[in-house]
Write an enzyme that holds these catalytic residues in place. Structure first.
Site, mmCIF file in Angstrom:
data_model
loop_
_atom_site.group_PDB
_atom_site.id
_atom_site.type_symbol
_atom_site.label_atom_id
_atom_site.label_comp_id
_atom_site.label_asym_id
_atom_site.label_seq_id
_atom_site.Cartn_x
_atom_site.Cartn_y
_atom_site.Cartn_z
ATOM 1 N N SER A 81 -1.734 6.798 6.255
ATOM 2 C CA SER A 81 -2.580 5.862 5.505
ATOM 3 C C SER A 81 -4.023 6.324 5.629
ATOM 4 C CB SER A 81 -2.435 4.469 6.141
ATOM 5 O OG SER A 81 -3.415 3.581 5.667
ATOM 6 N N TYR B 155 -1.793 -1.460 13.269
ATOM 7 C CA TYR B 155 -1.565 -0.560 12.123
ATOM 8 C C TYR B 155 -2.441 0.689 12.241
ATOM 9 C CZ TYR B 155 -0.742 0.583 7.156
ATOM 10 O OH TYR B 155 -0.384 1.191 5.971
#
Ligand code: NAD
Length: 260
Positions: free
Chosen positions: A142, A155
């Site tokens: 990401s 995350y």
């Protein structure tokens, strides 16, 4: 382009993973699907891929928080198709909260699914790839694998870890015909992001569309979502012969997010 190869894509019953599975099937690869969801819908998708692209598609219900199920999924893929050539670590979840309010079980789940599952899949798939002297490992990280945001401690930690894992694996397998790269998307409109938009709209009282625009413009110079199929196309490129010397890289596909 990938006829005769087999791709296993974790978390491919939805969003980006499903688009990657479709992209590989379109190139002639057999695919092993994985992820949660409605049984009938998954079977419809699996059968649809076979019919549309003339490939073999199978499904594993393995839970990415369970190392033993992950090992079984890898060996079932090798048994069913004769090899696991392309491994895409895509399964992921999100939880949004400040660290002092972040539930411990959410931390454990995000780290297990977004980081540790890739360790377990790669660990199980690597011996076969090295033996056959060909393999492609693609980790869906990401923009949050490269930069941080508030309220996403698990995350961001997991995705930074995944980019680090990508480099180690790339170095270890550099002379075995196996490459390992990460893809770092910005905003992609999938159920994972839709939930964040809906939660923001609920909290602010603004419309979903207003929060969609706010979400994009807070992070990306380009105010539009990346299409899941564009991530599929990048994964296909990284799996192809033209990418044989690309390894240990983290590819941004993020509307300029990390350029700032
Ligand atoms: P999604 O929610 O649409 O799909 C997630 C997939 O993971 C689903 O198939 C789900 O069933 C599966 N999954 C969840 N928990 C699992 C478990 N325990 N075991 C097996 N499968 C499990 O999400 P998405 O947006 O398509 O995200 C896919 C990946 O892309 C994730 O790793 C995510 O972090 C990453 N990503 C997404 C975006 C975005 O904007 N959507 C941006 C950057 C990175």
């Amino acid at each position: 382009m990938l006829k005769g190869k087999t791709a296993l894509i974790t978390g491919s019953t939805s969003g980006i993973g499903l688009a990657i599975a479709r992209a590989f099937a379109k190139e002639g690869a057999n695919v092993m699907l994985n992820g949660f969801g409605d049984k009938d819908a998954i079977e419809k998708e699996r059968a649809g891929l076979e019919k549309e692209f003339g490939i073999k598609a199978r499904y594993s219900a393995a839970d990415m928080t369970k190392p033993a199920e992950i090992a079984d999924m890898v060996s079932a893929t090798e048994k069913e198709f004769g090899a696991l050539d392309i491994l895409v670590n895509n399964a992921g979840i999100q939880h949004v909260a400040n660290i002092e309010d972040f539930p411990v079980e959410k931390w454990d789940a995000v780290i297990a699914i977004n980081l540790s599952s890739s360790f377990h899949t790669i660990r199980a798939a690597m011996p076969g790839m090295k033996k056959r002297k060909w393999g492609r490992i693609i980790n869906i990280a990401s923009a949050h694998g490269l930069v941080a945001s508030t309220q996403k401690v698990a995350y961001v930690a997991a995705k930074h870890g995944l980019v680090g894992m990508t480099k180690v694996v790339a170095m270890e397998a550099a002379n075995d015909g196996v490459t390992c790269n990460a893809i770092c998307p910005g905003w992609v409109l999938t159920p994972l992001v839709q939930k964040q938009i809906d939660d923001r709209a609920k909290a602010s009282g603004k419309s979903v569309r207003d929060e969609e625009i706010a979400l994009l413009s807070e992070k990306q110079p380009m105010h539009k979502f990346t299409k899941p199929e564009n991530i599929g196309a990048l994964a296909v490129f990284l799996a192809g012969d033209a990418a044989e010397s690309i390894t240990g890289s983290a590819y941004s596909i993020d509307g300029g997010w990390v350029a700032q």
